[in-house]
Write a protein that holds these residues in place. Structure first.
Motif, short mmCIF file in Angstrom:
data_model
loop_
_atom_site.label_atom_id
_atom_site.label_comp_id
_atom_site.label_asym_id
_atom_site.label_seq_id
_atom_site.Cartn_x
_atom_site.Cartn_y
_atom_site.Cartn_z
N LEU A 11 1.03 -1.50 0.12
CA LEU A 11 -0.04 -0.07 -0.08
C LEU A 11 0.81 1.31 0.00
CD1 LEU A 11 -1.53 0.75 3.34
CD2 LEU A 11 0.19 -0.96 3.30
N ASN A 12 0.28 2.41 -0.30
CA ASN A 12 0.89 3.64 0.03
C ASN A 12 -0.48 4.56 0.44
OD1 ASN A 12 -0.97 4.34 -2.22
ND2 ASN A 12 0.54 4.54 -3.68
N SER A 13 -0.40 5.58 0.54
CA SER A 13 -1.14 6.57 1.25
C SER A 13 -2.77 6.56 0.80
CB SER A 13 -1.00 7.65 1.55
OG SER A 13 -0.71 8.79 0.32
N ASN A 14 -3.04 5.91 -0.60
CA ASN A 14 -4.26 6.04 -1.01
C ASN A 14 -4.66 4.94 -1.94
OD1 ASN A 14 -2.93 6.26 -3.38
ND2 ASN A 14 -3.50 8.60 -3.98
N ARG A 15 -3.87 3.86 -1.88
CA ARG A 15 -4.12 2.61 -2.68
C ARG A 15 -3.61 1.60 -2.22
NH1 ARG A 15 -2.24 0.50 -8.62
NH2 ARG A 15 -3.24 -1.28 -8.56
N ALA A 16 -4.48 0.27 -1.91
CA ALA A 16 -3.66 -1.03 -1.17
C ALA A 16 -4.15 -2.05 -1.89
CB ALA A 16 -4.76 -0.92 0.23
N ALA A 95 -9.73 -15.98 7.59
CA ALA A 95 -8.94 -15.82 6.43
C ALA A 95 -7.60 -16.01 6.20
CB ALA A 95 -9.75 -14.38 5.53
N PHE A 96 -6.95 -15.40 7.32
CA PHE A 96 -5.53 -15.45 7.13
C PHE A 96 -5.01 -15.72 8.55
CE2 PHE A 96 -6.52 -11.09 7.50
CZ PHE A 96 -5.65 -10.40 8.46
N ASP A 97 -3.47 -16.15 8.58
CA ASP A 97 -2.91 -16.22 9.61
C ASP A 97 -1.76 -15.14 9.97
OD1 ASP A 97 -4.11 -18.69 10.16
OD2 ASP A 97 -2.72 -19.79 8.83
N GLY A 98 -1.29 -14.75 8.92
CA GLY A 98 -0.12 -13.93 9.17
C GLY A 98 -0.31 -12.71 8.13
N LEU A 99 0.39 -11.85 8.22
CA LEU A 99 0.27 -10.41 7.31
C LEU A 99 1.83 -9.83 6.99
CD1 LEU A 99 -1.93 -8.53 5.72
CD2 LEU A 99 -1.78 -7.18 7.76
N VAL A 100 2.05 -9.81 5.77
CA VAL A 100 3.43 -8.77 5.43
C VAL A 100 2.93 -7.57 4.80
CG1 VAL A 100 5.25 -8.78 4.06
CG2 VAL A 100 4.46 -10.87 5.03
N VAL A 101 3.48 -6.62 5.45
CA VAL A 101 3.03 -5.17 4.97
C VAL A 101 4.06 -4.46 4.28
CG1 VAL A 101 2.27 -3.01 5.80
CG2 VAL A 101 1.61 -5.06 6.90
N VAL A 102 3.88 -4.19 3.06
CA VAL A 102 4.91 -3.32 2.41
C VAL A 102 4.28 -2.01 1.81
CG1 VAL A 102 6.48 -3.52 0.29
CG2 VAL A 102 5.89 -5.52 1.37
N ALA A 103 5.21 -0.95 2.35
CA ALA A 103 4.98 0.38 2.02
C ALA A 103 5.87 1.41 2.14
CB ALA A 103 3.62 0.78 3.05
N PRO A 104 5.77 2.60 1.40
CA PRO A 104 6.86 3.58 1.98
C PRO A 104 7.05 4.04 3.55
CG PRO A 104 5.24 4.16 0.16
CD PRO A 104 4.66 3.02 0.70
N PRO A 105 8.24 4.34 3.92
CA PRO A 105 8.46 4.63 5.26
C PRO A 105 7.23 5.57 5.94
CG PRO A 105 10.26 4.68 4.01
CD PRO A 105 9.30 4.50 3.09
N GLU A 106 7.04 6.68 5.33
CA GLU A 106 5.76 7.51 5.80
C GLU A 106 4.54 6.94 5.96
OE1 GLU A 106 6.36 8.18 1.31
OE2 GLU A 106 7.59 8.06 2.94
N THR A 107 4.21 6.13 4.92
CA THR A 107 3.04 5.44 4.99
C THR A 107 2.92 4.30 6.50
OG1 THR A 107 2.77 5.62 2.71
CG2 THR A 107 1.13 4.11 4.07
N VAL A 127 7.96 -4.26 5.44
CA VAL A 127 9.12 -3.62 4.56
C VAL A 127 8.87 -2.22 3.95
CG1 VAL A 127 10.25 -4.18 2.35
CG2 VAL A 127 9.26 -6.20 3.78
N ALA A 128 9.81 -1.47 4.05
CA ALA A 128 9.87 -0.07 3.60
C ALA A 128 10.13 0.03 2.23
CB ALA A 128 10.49 0.75 4.67
N LYS A 129 9.23 -0.25 1.16
CA LYS A 129 9.29 -0.08 -0.28
C LYS A 129 8.04 0.49 -0.56
CE LYS A 129 12.81 -3.06 -1.31
NZ LYS A 129 13.60 -3.95 -2.19
N ASN A 130 8.12 1.15 -2.04
CA ASN A 130 6.90 1.59 -2.53
C ASN A 130 6.60 0.62 -3.79
OD1 ASN A 130 4.44 2.77 -3.48
ND2 ASN A 130 5.26 4.70 -3.87
N LEU A 131 5.97 -0.46 -3.58
CA LEU A 131 5.72 -1.38 -4.73
C LEU A 131 4.34 -1.33 -5.42
CD1 LEU A 131 7.68 -4.29 -3.16
CD2 LEU A 131 8.62 -2.79 -4.51
N VAL A 132 3.66 -0.31 -4.95
CA VAL A 132 2.10 -0.46 -5.00
C VAL A 132 1.82 -0.24 -6.80
CG1 VAL A 132 1.51 1.97 -5.06
CG2 VAL A 132 -0.21 0.22 -4.11
#
Length: 150
Positions: A11-16, A95-107, A127-132
């Motif tokens: 995600l980023n600040s307006n899309r997931a 629905a899930f057991d674990g979650l991996v969150v990938v977003a820019p540092p500020e998000t 993970v601090a990356k913007n991959l959206v």
């Protein structure tokens, strides 16, 4: 014992984008969920609000009016809370057991602000990356190559 079901939240600040696990190598990317906030700009928030004021000491002198809060940040927080509410409901439905969150540092910083304890406990990695904006195929390949084997 069944394998842990890990979802990937990019995600980023307006899309997931939510991937319900990663497909096996050389398989097509699975369906993903996508959540989008309304696109708003600062000018939308400031419309119909005074942007200049007259100083009390001098009627000819004008100065800029600063907004009392950061409306763009508030919109980002509102969107991230909607994503968290959705994931919390999915977590309660098991629905899930674990979650991996990938977003820019500020998000990531904003993401942590309203995180519920059960959802926080489900997070396996951040993970601090913007991959959206990556394509589905590129995203899956990038997620596979993350350090630590997430």
């Amino acid at each position: 014992m069944r394998a842990e079901r890990v979802w990937y939240l990019v995600l980023n600040s307006n899309r997931a984008r939510i991937l319900r696990g990663l497909p096996a190598p050389h398989e097509p990317a699975g369906a993903e969920l996508s959540l989008q906030s309304r696109h708003r700009h600062l000018r939308d928030h400031l419309q119909d609000r005074p942007t200049r004021t007259y100083a009390i000491s001098s009627p000819e002198r004008r100065s800029g009016v600063e907004p009392a809060s950061d409306p763009v940040r508030e919109d980002s927080l509102r969107f991230l809370h909607e994503v968290q509410d959705f994931l919390s409901a999915e977590q309660r439905a098991q629905a899930f057991d674990g979650l991996v969150v990938v977003a820019p540092p500020e998000t990531l910083g904003l993401w942590r602000e309203g995180l519920s304890e059960p959802l926080a406990l489900a997070i396996r990695a951040e993970v601090a990356k913007n991959l959206v904006r990556q394509s589905s195929h590129e995203l899956v390949e990038t997620l596979r190559q993350l350090p630590g084997g997430v």
